[in-house]
Design a protein around this motif. Structure first.
Motif, PDB file in Angstrom:
ATOM      1  N   GLY A  14      55.067  41.956  68.315  1.00  0.00           N
ATOM      2  CA  GLY A  14      53.659  41.748  68.005  1.00  0.00           C
ATOM      3  C   GLY A  14      53.194  40.351  68.381  1.00  0.00           C
ATOM      4  N   PHE A  15      54.032  39.345  68.138  1.00  0.00           N
ATOM      5  CA  PHE A  15      53.662  37.971  68.469  1.00  0.00           C
ATOM      6  C   PHE A  15      53.568  37.782  69.984  1.00  0.00           C
ATOM      7  N   GLU A  16      54.436  38.443  70.734  1.00  0.00           N
ATOM      8  CA  GLU A  16      54.330  38.392  72.206  1.00  0.00           C
ATOM      9  C   GLU A  16      52.990  38.977  72.652  1.00  0.00           C
ATOM     10  N   HIS A  17      52.595  40.109  72.077  1.00  0.00           N
ATOM     11  CA  HIS A  17      51.302  40.721  72.414  1.00  0.00           C
ATOM     12  C   HIS A  17      50.138  39.830  71.968  1.00  0.00           C
ATOM     13  N   PHE A  18      50.286  39.192  70.801  1.00  0.00           N
ATOM     14  CA  PHE A  18      49.284  38.278  70.273  1.00  0.00           C
ATOM     15  C   PHE A  18      49.111  37.082  71.223  1.00  0.00           C
ATOM     16  N   THR A  19      50.223  36.506  71.644  1.00  0.00           N
ATOM     17  CA  THR A  19      50.203  35.376  72.581  1.00  0.00           C
ATOM     18  C   THR A  19      49.535  35.769  73.891  1.00  0.00           C
ATOM     19  N   LYS A  85      59.442  42.010  54.627  1.00  0.00           N
ATOM     20  CA  LYS A  85      58.262  42.652  55.195  1.00  0.00           C
ATOM     21  C   LYS A  85      57.290  41.704  55.890  1.00  0.00           C
ATOM     22  N   THR A  86      57.499  40.395  55.804  1.00  0.00           N
ATOM     23  CA  THR A  86      56.561  39.417  56.348  1.00  0.00           C
ATOM     24  C   THR A  86      57.259  38.449  57.285  1.00  0.00           C
ATOM     25  N   VAL A  87      56.610  38.150  58.406  1.00  0.00           N
ATOM     26  CA  VAL A  87      57.124  37.149  59.346  1.00  0.00           C
ATOM     27  C   VAL A  87      56.016  36.132  59.582  1.00  0.00           C
ATOM     28  N   ILE A  88      56.390  34.864  59.493  1.00  0.00           N
ATOM     29  CA  ILE A  88      55.451  33.758  59.643  1.00  0.00           C
ATOM     30  C   ILE A  88      55.807  32.983  60.905  1.00  0.00           C
ATOM     31  N   PHE A  89      54.800  32.778  61.756  1.00  0.00           N
ATOM     32  CA  PHE A  89      54.953  31.990  62.979  1.00  0.00           C
ATOM     33  C   PHE A  89      54.094  30.741  62.844  1.00  0.00           C
ATOM     34  N   GLU A  90      54.705  29.581  62.994  1.00  0.00           N
ATOM     35  CA  GLU A  90      53.980  28.308  62.989  1.00  0.00           C
ATOM     36  C   GLU A  90      54.012  27.767  64.412  1.00  0.00           C
ATOM     37  N   VAL A 108      50.383  31.968  61.538  1.00  0.00           N
ATOM     38  CA  VAL A 108      49.977  33.365  61.394  1.00  0.00           C
ATOM     39  C   VAL A 108      51.099  34.122  60.692  1.00  0.00           C
ATOM     40  N   CYS A 109      50.704  35.022  59.817  1.00  0.00           N
ATOM     41  CA  CYS A 109      51.641  35.845  59.054  1.00  0.00           C
ATOM     42  C   CYS A 109      51.383  37.302  59.398  1.00  0.00           C
ATOM     43  N   PHE A 110      52.419  38.000  59.816  1.00  0.00           N
ATOM     44  CA  PHE A 110      52.339  39.435  60.066  1.00  0.00           C
ATOM     45  C   PHE A 110      53.113  40.144  58.970  1.00  0.00           C
ATOM     46  N   GLU A 111      52.468  41.090  58.317  1.00  0.00           N
ATOM     47  CA  GLU A 111      53.176  41.969  57.386  1.00  0.00           C
ATOM     48  C   GLU A 111      53.474  43.253  58.135  1.00  0.00           C
ATOM     49  N   ILE A 117      52.161  46.609  62.469  1.00  0.00           N
ATOM     50  CA  ILE A 117      51.660  45.464  61.717  1.00  0.00           C
ATOM     51  C   ILE A 117      50.549  45.982  60.813  1.00  0.00           C
ATOM     52  N   CYS A 118      50.695  45.789  59.502  1.00  0.00           N
ATOM     53  CA  CYS A 118      49.684  46.305  58.572  1.00  0.00           C
ATOM     54  C   CYS A 118      48.778  45.206  58.033  1.00  0.00           C
ATOM     55  N   SER A 119      49.164  43.932  58.248  1.00  0.00           N
ATOM     56  CA  SER A 119      48.354  42.839  57.733  1.00  0.00           C
ATOM     57  C   SER A 119      48.600  41.586  58.562  1.00  0.00           C
ATOM     58  N   TYR A 120      47.544  40.784  58.688  1.00  0.00           N
ATOM     59  CA  TYR A 120      47.578  39.528  59.441  1.00  0.00           C
ATOM     60  C   TYR A 120      46.816  38.490  58.633  1.00  0.00           C
ATOM     61  N   ARG A 121      47.404  37.311  58.499  1.00  0.00           N
ATOM     62  CA  ARG A 121      46.720  36.196  57.849  1.00  0.00           C
ATOM     63  C   ARG A 121      46.862  34.991  58.762  1.00  0.00           C
ATOM     64  N   GLU A 122      45.800  34.200  58.857  1.00  0.00           N
ATOM     65  CA  GLU A 122      45.836  33.020  59.715  1.00  0.00           C
ATOM     66  C   GLU A 122      45.377  31.809  58.925  1.00  0.00           C
ATOM     67  N   TYR A 123      46.091  30.710  59.133  1.00  0.00           N
ATOM     68  CA  TYR A 123      45.779  29.431  58.519  1.00  0.00           C
ATOM     69  C   TYR A 123      45.885  28.381  59.597  1.00  0.00           C
ATOM     70  N   PHE A 124      44.954  27.433  59.610  1.00  0.00           N
ATOM     71  CA  PHE A 124      45.031  26.363  60.601  1.00  0.00           C
ATOM     72  C   PHE A 124      44.362  25.119  60.070  1.00  0.00           C
ATOM     73  N   GLY A 125      44.667  24.027  60.737  1.00  0.00           N
ATOM     74  CA  GLY A 125      44.047  22.769  60.374  1.00  0.00           C
ATOM     75  C   GLY A 125      44.244  21.776  61.491  1.00  0.00           C
ATOM     76  N   SER A 126      43.178  21.211  61.947  1.00  0.00           N
ATOM     77  CA  SER A 126      43.250  20.221  63.005  1.00  0.00           C
ATOM     78  C   SER A 126      42.744  18.909  62.456  1.00  0.00           C
ATOM     79  N   ASP A 127      43.564  17.888  62.604  1.00  0.00           N
ATOM     80  CA  ASP A 127      43.133  16.581  62.132  1.00  0.00           C
ATOM     81  C   ASP A 127      42.440  15.789  63.235  1.00  0.00           C
ATOM     82  N   GLY A 128      42.219  16.433  64.379  1.00  0.00           N
ATOM     83  CA  GLY A 128      41.524  15.779  65.481  1.00  0.00           C
ATOM     84  C   GLY A 128      42.420  14.881  66.315  1.00  0.00           C
ATOM     85  N   LYS A 129      43.686  14.779  65.943  1.00  0.00           N
ATOM     86  CA  LYS A 129      44.607  13.939  66.695  1.00  0.00           C
ATOM     87  C   LYS A 129      45.464  14.805  67.612  1.00  0.00           C
ATOM     88  N   SER A 130      45.913  14.215  68.688  1.00  0.00           N
ATOM     89  CA  SER A 130      46.858  14.919  69.543  1.00  0.00           C
ATOM     90  C   SER A 130      48.191  14.999  68.841  1.00  0.00           C
TER      91      SER A 130
END
Length: 131
Positions: A14-19, A85-90, A108-111, A117-130
């Motif tokens: 699923g992550f390969e397809h997501f990418t 049941k859950t895999v988390i990719f950072e 991203v979390c795939f359940e 895949i029955c569930s997807y959650r996404e969390y992100f945060g950019s501090d504006g720095k490289s």
């Protein structure tokens, strides 16, 4: 194969397809992996909060493709964690967001249920720095 091995295998596919979807805007292989009762959670914008159904997911990923045209590239996967049941990719990604340079750290979390895949959650945060 144990339940957790299958969960990780399905999530990795699923992550390969997501990418691929992020890079090209071609989401159908990823959408084909979603259950009919698929849910997803997104932290902001018009898709903020809980969203239900494959049609809503299709709308969301189309929006992602439009926002990140001509595509977004994952430059590093920093961590993968899983349980039964859950895999988390950072990961870190970069590209253009509405035509402006963009870099971010994302989780991203795939359940997984069976081979889907029955569930997807996404969390992100950019501090504006490289990074």
């Amino acid at each position: 194969m144990t339940i957790s091995e299958n969960t990780l295998k399905v999530a990795q596919i699923g992550f390969e397809h997501f990418t691929h979807g992020l890079a090209t805007g071609e989401w159908q292989p990823f959408l084909d992996m979603l259950t009919d009762d698929f849910t997803f959670w997104f932290p902001m914008g018009k898709f903020h909060g809980l969203n239900v159904g494959k049609e809503r997911a299709k709308e969301f990923f189309q929006y992602v493709s439009e926002a990140f045209s001509p595509g977004i590239k994952i430059v590093a996967v920093d961590n993968v964690a899983s349980n039964e049941k859950t895999v988390i990719f950072e990961f870190r990604d970069e590209g253009l967001l509405f035509g402006q340079p963009y870099k971010n750290r994302v989780v991203v979390c795939f359940e997984i249920r069976g081979e889907k895949i029955c569930s997807y959650r996404e969390y992100f945060g950019s501090d504006g720095k490289s990074y």
